[in-house]
Structure formats: structure tokens, C-alpha cells
Design an enzyme around this catalytic site. Structure first.
Site, mmCIF file in Angstrom:
data_model
loop_
_atom_site.group_PDB
_atom_site.id
_atom_site.type_symbol
_atom_site.label_atom_id
_atom_site.label_comp_id
_atom_site.label_asym_id
_atom_site.label_seq_id
_atom_site.Cartn_x
_atom_site.Cartn_y
_atom_site.Cartn_z
ATOM 1 N N HIS A 1 -4.987 9.430 0.461
ATOM 2 C CA HIS A 1 -5.226 8.573 1.961
ATOM 3 C C HIS A 1 -5.804 9.371 3.079
ATOM 4 C CE1 HIS A 1 -3.608 5.707 4.770
ATOM 5 N NE2 HIS A 1 -3.197 5.041 3.676
ATOM 6 N N TYR B 1 -6.747 2.985 5.851
ATOM 7 C CA TYR B 1 -6.762 2.521 7.030
ATOM 8 C C TYR B 1 -7.830 1.439 7.456
ATOM 9 C CZ TYR B 1 -4.777 7.177 7.575
ATOM 10 O OH TYR B 1 -4.162 8.482 7.296
ATOM 11 N N ASP C 1 0.776 -1.277 -0.015
ATOM 12 C CA ASP C 1 -0.014 0.016 -0.047
ATOM 13 C C ASP C 1 0.847 1.423 0.009
ATOM 14 O OD1 ASP C 1 -1.998 -1.786 0.159
ATOM 15 O OD2 ASP C 1 -3.293 -0.859 1.713
ATOM 16 N N ASP C 2 0.138 2.309 -0.408
ATOM 17 C CA ASP C 2 0.772 3.757 -0.278
ATOM 18 C C ASP C 2 1.698 4.242 -1.356
ATOM 19 O OD1 ASP C 2 -0.988 3.651 2.033
ATOM 20 O OD2 ASP C 2 0.690 3.934 3.435
ATOM 21 N N HIS D 1 3.608 -2.565 3.151
ATOM 22 C CA HIS D 1 3.593 -1.090 2.588
ATOM 23 C C HIS D 1 4.730 -0.764 1.771
ATOM 24 C CE1 HIS D 1 0.831 -0.881 5.800
ATOM 25 N NE2 HIS D 1 0.344 0.198 5.073
ATOM 26 N N HIS E 1 -6.100 3.177 -4.087
ATOM 27 C CA HIS E 1 -5.885 3.452 -2.668
ATOM 28 C C HIS E 1 -6.282 4.945 -2.378
ATOM 29 C CE1 HIS E 1 -4.929 2.011 1.315
ATOM 30 N NE2 HIS E 1 -3.905 2.528 1.390
#
Length: 279
Positions: free
Chosen positions: A154, A191, A99-100, A244, A150
């Protein structure tokens, strides 16, 4: 169509096939190949034609995308009330997700490790990161990885208006399409905070919600050995692992992947990517 045109086309077909019987046999075989392409565990019946089979590998299952992403999303996406937490599949399959990102400091190292072991993963990218690192999305496409949405920045979706959630999703999907080659088919809420609007808007944009089964908590930088332990302890058929590749110092995540990936493969696990089932 005129009779003489039909006759001319027939002569061309006969000449190309060698004989009418041979042409008929070739046509029958061609139809057979199409049926196989639409069989379960390859592509949905309503989907595009399957790409040529990949070279078999003891360490990889062929993902839905083949060597490149399909250029369209068939069917419609059902509005769900909860995200997928794991994936079904044959044998001891697992899904690795990151992720991210992408982040030029860490994502290339993760891609290098995945390439070393001929493994594919799923990257849930943030639009503002993807916009600055489009070359990395291009590499993900070239190497057969799946790229999911995503959001753009965020945010915590449960605190946003419906129009703002749509903007976060849609802007990111636009960048992914431009850099990766297709719009994303999977969405993950930042989250893990889902709400009704997120499910509805995600479906409207053609995306399924995917959460995770095993959380490495690597964003807390607990140490490489701890991350490795969490993945190995949580390993089981169908699990989705959350890690991540951006959002902070992800050097531990990079080192952990180098450690646990070969161990999982040696233990008989196969790393695959999520596949869609269309309504």
C-alpha cells in the site's frame, strides 16, 4: 485417418445419438449454446466458455466469474490514461468494493453479510495481507467474489520507481493466483494516486484500472450512520462504492454494510461485479 477408423467412429456416434438425424440436431443445439455463451453481457467473444447459468435471484446479477474464476485472461489489456470510475450495466446496478484486506477480524463478517443476501463484491487486496490470509481469498473464490490487486504494501505509487511499482504489483498478483486461483484482472492504486507507470505496468500484467464513484471515507471512522448515509445518498446506476475491510478498526464498515445493503436491495438496486471488455 484410415477409412475403417472413420467408419467405426461414425457407428459410435450413430449409436450414441440414436440416429444420424438426432446426432445432427444435438450438434446444432450445441453450437447454439456456444453462441449464447459468447453474447454480450455474459462473456467476451474471445473469452473462455461460459459456465452453467446460476439460479435466478432478485438480489443478484450473474457476474463474469460464475461460481468460480475463469482460468485464463483472453485478449490484451489496453493501456489507459485514467481509471474507470463507474461501471455500465443493465438497470439499477451498483458495484461494492472493499480495500486493504483481507483481515481476519473484519473480512469474514463482510463475507457473511454478502452471503446472507446472495450478493457479490470486489475485494482489492494488499499482497502482504493476502499472503497471511490465503484462506479468505479461497473463500472469496468459492463464493464468486472478484479479487483485485491493491499492491503489496500500500505505498504511494507516484513516489516509487518503475521497477518498484512492478514488484509491488507482480508479487501481489502471484499471491492472488496461488490463493484465489487466477491472476487479478483489476487494479486499484493506493490512495487513488495513479501515474503513467501504474497504468502501463498494470496493463502489462493484464489488469484494468478501477477507481470509485462513492467514497464512504469509512477509514476516518465517521460513525456507522454516516457511512450508511453516504452510500444511500450516492446510490445510482453504475456507481462503484469504496469501503475498507482492513487497515484499522473496520467495525463501523461491517455494521454499515449490514444496514445499507438490504435497504439498497429493497430499493431495487442490484449488486454486481465489474466485467472486462477485451481488445
Amino acid at each position: 485417418m484410415k477409412k475403417d477408423q472413420l467408419f467405426t467412429r461414425r457407428r459410435v456416434l450413430i449409436a450414441g445419438a440414436g440416429a444420424v438425424g438426432a446426432a445432427g440436431t444435438a450438434a446444432a443445439l450445441g453450437l447454439g449454446g456456444g453462441d449464447e455463451a459468447a453474447a454480450p453481457h455474459t462473456l467476451p467473444a474471445a473469452g473462455p466458455q461460459a459456465r452453467p447459468a446460476l439460479k435466478p435471484s432478485a438480489y443478484r446479477l450473474q457476474p463474469l466469474t460464475g461460481y468460480g474464476p475463469p482460468r485464463s485472461t483472453p485478449g490484451r489489456t489496453v493501456v489507459r490514461h485514467e481509471p474507470f470510475l463507474r461501471m455500465s450495466g443493465r438497470g439499477r446496478t451498483m458495484v461494492l468494493t472493499f480495500d486493504d484486506g483481507p483481515d481476519p477480524r473484519y473480512t469474514p463478517h463482510i463475507l457473511d453479510t454478502l452471503a446472507e443476501y446472495d450478493v457479490r463484491a470486489t475485494f482489492f487486496v494488499c499482497g502482504e495481507q493476502a499472503d497471511w490470509n490465503r484462506d479468505l481469498l479461497g473463500r472469496m473464490a468459492d463464493e464468486g467474489h472478484v479479487v483485485g490487486n491493491h499492491t503489496w504494501s500500500h505505498p504511494l505509487l507516484t513516489r516509487l520507481t518503475r521497477s518498484r511499482i512492478r514488484s509491488e504489483m507482480e508479487r501481489t498478483s502471484d499471491v492472488i493466483e496461488e490463493a484465489y486461483g487466477e491472476r487479478p484482472q483489476w487494479f486499484r492504486a493506493p490512495y487513488g494516486a495513479w501515474n503513467r507507470a501504474a497504468f502501463q505496468l498494470g496493463a502489462e500484467l493484464g489488469m484494468e484500472p478501477l477507481a470509485w464513484t462513492v467514497d464512504t471515507l469509512d477509514w476516518t471512522t465517521p460513525g456507522t450512520r454516516t457511512i450508511v448515509h453516504r452510500v444511500e445518498e450516492g446510490a445510482a446506476p453504475g456507481v462503484v462504492v469504496l469501503s475498507h475491510d482492513a487497515g484499522g478498526d473496520r467495525s463501523q464498515s461491517v455494521r454499515a454494510l449490514k444496514d445499507y445493503l438490504p435497504q439498497l436491495l429493497d430499493s431495487g438496486y442490484h449488486m454486481t461485479v465489474p466485467t472486462r471488455r477485451y481488445a
